[in-house]
Motif scaffolding. Structure first.
Motif, mmCIF file in Angstrom:
data_model
loop_
_atom_site.group_PDB
_atom_site.id
_atom_site.type_symbol
_atom_site.label_atom_id
_atom_site.label_comp_id
_atom_site.label_asym_id
_atom_site.label_seq_id
_atom_site.Cartn_x
_atom_site.Cartn_y
_atom_site.Cartn_z
ATOM 1 N N THR A 13 -31.671 2.231 55.448
ATOM 2 C CA THR A 13 -31.541 1.411 54.235
ATOM 3 C C THR A 13 -31.387 2.243 52.971
ATOM 4 O O THR A 13 -30.829 1.763 51.978
ATOM 5 C CB THR A 13 -32.756 0.487 54.079
ATOM 6 O OG1 THR A 13 -33.964 1.276 54.045
ATOM 7 C CG2 THR A 13 -32.848 -0.497 55.238
ATOM 8 N N ARG A 14 -31.850 3.489 52.999
ATOM 9 C CA ARG A 14 -31.785 4.336 51.809
ATOM 10 C C ARG A 14 -30.536 5.208 51.770
ATOM 11 O O ARG A 14 -30.328 5.944 50.800
ATOM 12 C CB ARG A 14 -33.017 5.233 51.744
ATOM 13 C CG ARG A 14 -34.311 4.498 51.425
ATOM 14 C CD ARG A 14 -34.329 4.027 49.980
ATOM 15 N NE ARG A 14 -35.605 3.442 49.604
ATOM 16 C CZ ARG A 14 -35.912 3.041 48.382
ATOM 17 N NH1 ARG A 14 -35.006 3.196 47.416
ATOM 18 N NH2 ARG A 14 -37.081 2.498 48.125
ATOM 19 N N TRP A 15 -29.698 5.129 52.796
ATOM 20 C CA TRP A 15 -28.529 6.008 52.836
ATOM 21 C C TRP A 15 -27.559 5.719 51.696
ATOM 22 O O TRP A 15 -26.950 6.635 51.122
ATOM 23 C CB TRP A 15 -27.825 5.874 54.179
ATOM 24 C CG TRP A 15 -27.015 7.095 54.516
ATOM 25 C CD1 TRP A 15 -25.658 7.226 54.509
ATOM 26 C CD2 TRP A 15 -27.536 8.375 54.908
ATOM 27 N NE1 TRP A 15 -25.298 8.503 54.877
ATOM 28 C CE2 TRP A 15 -26.433 9.232 55.128
ATOM 29 C CE3 TRP A 15 -28.821 8.875 55.090
ATOM 30 C CZ2 TRP A 15 -26.579 10.555 55.516
ATOM 31 C CZ3 TRP A 15 -28.978 10.197 55.478
ATOM 32 C CH2 TRP A 15 -27.856 11.015 55.682
ATOM 33 N N THR A 16 -27.411 4.448 51.354
ATOM 34 C CA THR A 16 -26.542 4.102 50.225
ATOM 35 C C THR A 16 -27.074 4.706 48.935
ATOM 36 O O THR A 16 -26.299 5.168 48.081
ATOM 37 C CB THR A 16 -26.433 2.576 50.082
ATOM 38 O OG1 THR A 16 -25.852 2.030 51.271
ATOM 39 C CG2 THR A 16 -25.546 2.206 48.898
ATOM 40 N N ASP A 17 -28.404 4.722 48.770
ATOM 41 C CA ASP A 17 -29.004 5.337 47.583
ATOM 42 C C ASP A 17 -28.686 6.826 47.521
ATOM 43 O O ASP A 17 -28.450 7.373 46.436
ATOM 44 C CB ASP A 17 -30.523 5.138 47.596
ATOM 45 C CG ASP A 17 -30.913 3.673 47.509
ATOM 46 O OD1 ASP A 17 -30.095 2.875 46.995
ATOM 47 O OD2 ASP A 17 -32.017 3.323 47.954
#
Length: 238
Positions: A13-17
């Protein structure tokens, strides 16, 4: 399993960040520089001047790189630390998935021999093709992203259905260890995890060891491990 699952979900979920952080301006180092007291500020002065000079040199280089007179277009500078994190995490996850798949993923169903009746052979062939093309299968040597790999490993940890045998304890521990380390790298790159680092200067009160605490959106605070006094940027010691 809950902790491992949380780590894998965080990575996905944090890869886009992380992608967004590539072109953003982040903190330079940890622990961050700050005016915790007049004493520490005076010691930081020489380092601050050197850092400012380095920033001016870096700005001049970036300006030259983007000069319209240069041939072709130049891309904006990337945060190398974030890029290194993404490459390291993705490589670790893919290697782990390769190892796990080699143990738990069963071979595709074989096609029917020619000696079978035509109808049975056709039905078996259809099942074999579907089994080989099952999207849940891990593709060795394929191009896998970190989010996809993290979710694939999560499915194995949770025992999701598919062409797989139950996950052995050894592979479960492997996933847990890699997921924990990868998640820690992601959170550190995004500065969303609590952090602590020793400061190579003595406490101005008792000469004890100073530690910097911060991260996870909190303002950095220095604390003496001996006398317990603390310093925050532009505040008095407590």
């Amino acid at each position: 399993m809950t902790t491992t699952a949380t780590h894998l979900r965080t990575i996905a979920t944090r890869w886009t960040d992380l992608r967004e952080a590539l072109a953003s301006t982040g903190t330079a180092t940890w622990p961050p520089a700050g005016r915790m007291s007049d004493y520490l500020a005076s010691l930081d002065q020489a380092d601050a001047e050197a850092l400012e000079a380095e920033r001016h040199r870096a700005l001049a280089l970036r300006t030259l790189e983007r000069d319209p007179s240069q041939i072709g277009e130049t891309r904006p500078p990337l945060r190398i630390s974030v890029l290194d994190t993404m490459r390291t995490v993705e490589a670790a996850l893919v290697e782990t998935a390769d190892q796990v798949a080699a143990v738990v993923q069963r071979s595709p169903m074989t096609f029917a021999p020619r000696s079978w009746p035509a109808a049975d052979r056709a039905r078996r062939s259809q099942l074999a093709r579907a089994d080989a093309a099952d999207p849940r299968r891990w593709r060795f040597g394929g191009r896998h992203t970190a989010p996809h790999t993290a979710l694939w490993l999560l499915a194995r940890v949770q025992g999701a259905p598919g062409p797989f045998r139950p996950l052995p304890d050894r592979e479960h521990r492997l996933i847990a260890n890699v997921a924990a380390g990868a998640c820690e790298r992601v959170e550190r790159a995004l500065d969303i995890a609590a952090r602590k680092a020793a400061i190579a200067r003595p406490c101005p009160e008792c000469s004890g060891q100073l530690e910097m605490h911060g991260g996870a959106g909190a303002s950095p605070v220095a604390r003496c491990t001996s006398c317990g006094r603390t310093w925050a940027a532009q505040t008095a010691a407590t």
